[in-house]
Motif scaffolding. Structure first.
Motif, PDB file in Angstrom:
ATOM      1  N   GLN A  61       0.821  -1.210   0.000  1.00 15.79           N
ATOM      2  CA  GLN A  61       0.000   0.000   0.000  1.00 15.79           C
ATOM      3  C   GLN A  61       0.853   1.257   0.000  1.00 15.79           C
ATOM      4  N   THR A  64       2.285   1.866  -3.421  1.00 14.75           N
ATOM      5  CA  THR A  64       1.270   2.366  -4.351  1.00 14.75           C
ATOM      6  C   THR A  64       1.010   3.846  -4.133  1.00 14.75           C
ATOM      7  N   SER A  68       1.709   7.000  -6.875  1.00 10.90           N
ATOM      8  CA  SER A  68       0.558   7.714  -7.427  1.00 10.90           C
ATOM      9  C   SER A  68       0.917   9.167  -7.713  1.00 10.90           C
ATOM     10  N   CYS A  78     -10.452   0.082  -9.669  1.00  9.23           N
ATOM     11  CA  CYS A  78     -10.398   0.518  -8.276  1.00  9.23           C
ATOM     12  C   CYS A  78      -9.796  -0.551  -7.374  1.00  9.23           C
ATOM     13  N   ALA A  79     -10.089  -1.803  -7.660  1.00  5.10           N
ATOM     14  CA  ALA A  79      -9.586  -2.886  -6.813  1.00  5.10           C
ATOM     15  C   ALA A  79      -8.063  -2.910  -6.803  1.00  5.10           C
ATOM     16  N   THR A  81      -6.113  -0.444  -7.301  1.00  7.44           N
ATOM     17  CA  THR A  81      -5.608   0.752  -6.631  1.00  7.44           C
ATOM     18  C   THR A  81      -5.759   0.654  -5.122  1.00  7.44           C
ATOM     19  N   LEU A  82      -6.911   0.180  -4.676  1.00  6.38           N
ATOM     20  CA  LEU A  82      -7.179   0.099  -3.246  1.00  6.38           C
ATOM     21  C   LEU A  82      -6.504  -1.102  -2.596  1.00  6.38           C
ATOM     22  N   PHE A  83      -6.442  -2.204  -3.338  1.00  4.42           N
ATOM     23  CA  PHE A  83      -5.870  -3.438  -2.789  1.00  4.42           C
ATOM     24  C   PHE A  83      -4.796  -3.980  -3.732  1.00  4.42           C
TER      25      PHE A  83
END
Length: 226
Positions: A61, A64, A68, A78-79, A81-83
C-alpha cells in the motif's frame, strides 16, 4: 521444601501449557489449514509468525501511494488501486489463494463461478467465520453478510425477490432518471464556472439517496409528483 518443589513444578507445567497453546494457535493450526489447502493446489504468500502477511500488505500500500500522481488515472480498476497486494498475489498465485492476517487464514476467491456457488448454493453449510460475526456483528447484526445456517437462509429468502431480473429491469427507468438529474447538475455547474469545474463525486450523495428512495418507494414518489 516439598511444598516449594510442587509449587515450582506447577508453575513450570502451567508455563509449558501456555507455550503449547500459543504454539498450537499461532503455528500448528494455521499450518494445518494451509497444508490442507496446498494439497488442493491452493497456495499463497508465506506468512510471518505473528503478523501473517500484514507487513507485505502495508508495504504494498505504501509503495502504491508513493507511485501515485495527481494526474487522472488511465484506467479505473479501483480494486488494483485500493488493494494492490490482492492484484499482485492474484497474478502470482492465481485467482484462488490463501493469505494470513495474524494467525487467521483467509481464502481469496476471484473466480465468478466459484463465488456464485459459495453465495447461492453452499452458504448454508459453508458458513461464515466466527470472527466475522464477533467483530462485525455489532455493526451488521445478523444480516446475510455475517449470518450462518437457518438465519442466513431466512435473510436470503427475504432479499431474493428484490433482486429478480424483472424487478431490476423495472427499476432501470428510475435509475436513469436519477442519473440524468445528477449529470444535469454537473453540466450546469461546469457552465457556471466557465467550462471547467472541480466536482467531488460524494457531492452527488443526495441524488444517489433519492435514486434509492425512488426505487424503494416509487409508488409514494409517483403519488407526490402528480
Amino acid at each position: 521444601m516439598a511444598l516449594v518443589f510442587f509449587i515450582s513444578l506447577a508453575v513450570v507445567i502451567t508455563f509449558l501449557g501456555l507455550l503449547e497453546l500459543l504454539y498450537s494457535g499461532l503455528v500448528l493450526k494455521p499450518e494445518r489449514l494451509r497444508s490442507a489447502l496446498r494439497k488442493q493446489g491452493i497456495r499463497g504468500p508465506g506468512p510471518s509468525l505473528l503478523l501473517g502477511n500484514i507487513s507485505e500488505i502495508r508495504k504494498s500500500q505504501s509503495t502504491t501511494v508513493k507511485a501515485s500522481t495527481n494526474e487522472p488515472p488511465l484506467f479505473h480498476n479501483c480494486a488494483a488501486t485500493l488493494f494492490p497486494f490482492f492484484e499482485q498475489w492474484r497474478k502470482q498465485y492465481g485467482p484462488v489463494f490463501v493469505f494470513s492476517l495474524g494467525n487467521t487464514q483467509i481464502l481469496y476467491v476471484s473466480q465468478a463461478d466459484v463465488v456464485r456457488e459459495i453465495t447461492t448454493c453452499t452458504s448454508l453449510e459453508f458458513g461464515k467465520p466466527s470472527y466475522q460475526q464477533r467483530e462485525l456483528g455489532p455493526l451488521l447484526g445478523q444480516g446475510i453478510l455475517t449470518s450462518n445456517g437457518k438465519v442466513w437462509a431466512h435473510q436470503r429468502k427475504i432479499l431474493a425477490p428484490e433482486l429478480y431480473t424483472d424487478k431490476v429491469k423495472g427499476m432501470m427507468s428510475l435509475i436513469a432518471e436519477s442519473t440524468t438529474v445528477l449529470l444535469s447538475s454537473w453540466k450546469s455547474r461546469i457552465e457556471k464556472e466557465g467550462g471547467v469545474a472541480e466536482i467531488k463525486i460524494d457531492e452527488g450523495g443526495n441524488v444517489q439517496e433519492k435514486s434509492i428512495h425512488r426505487n424503494s418507494w416509487h409508488e409514494i414518489y409517483a403519488h407526490q409528483e402528480k
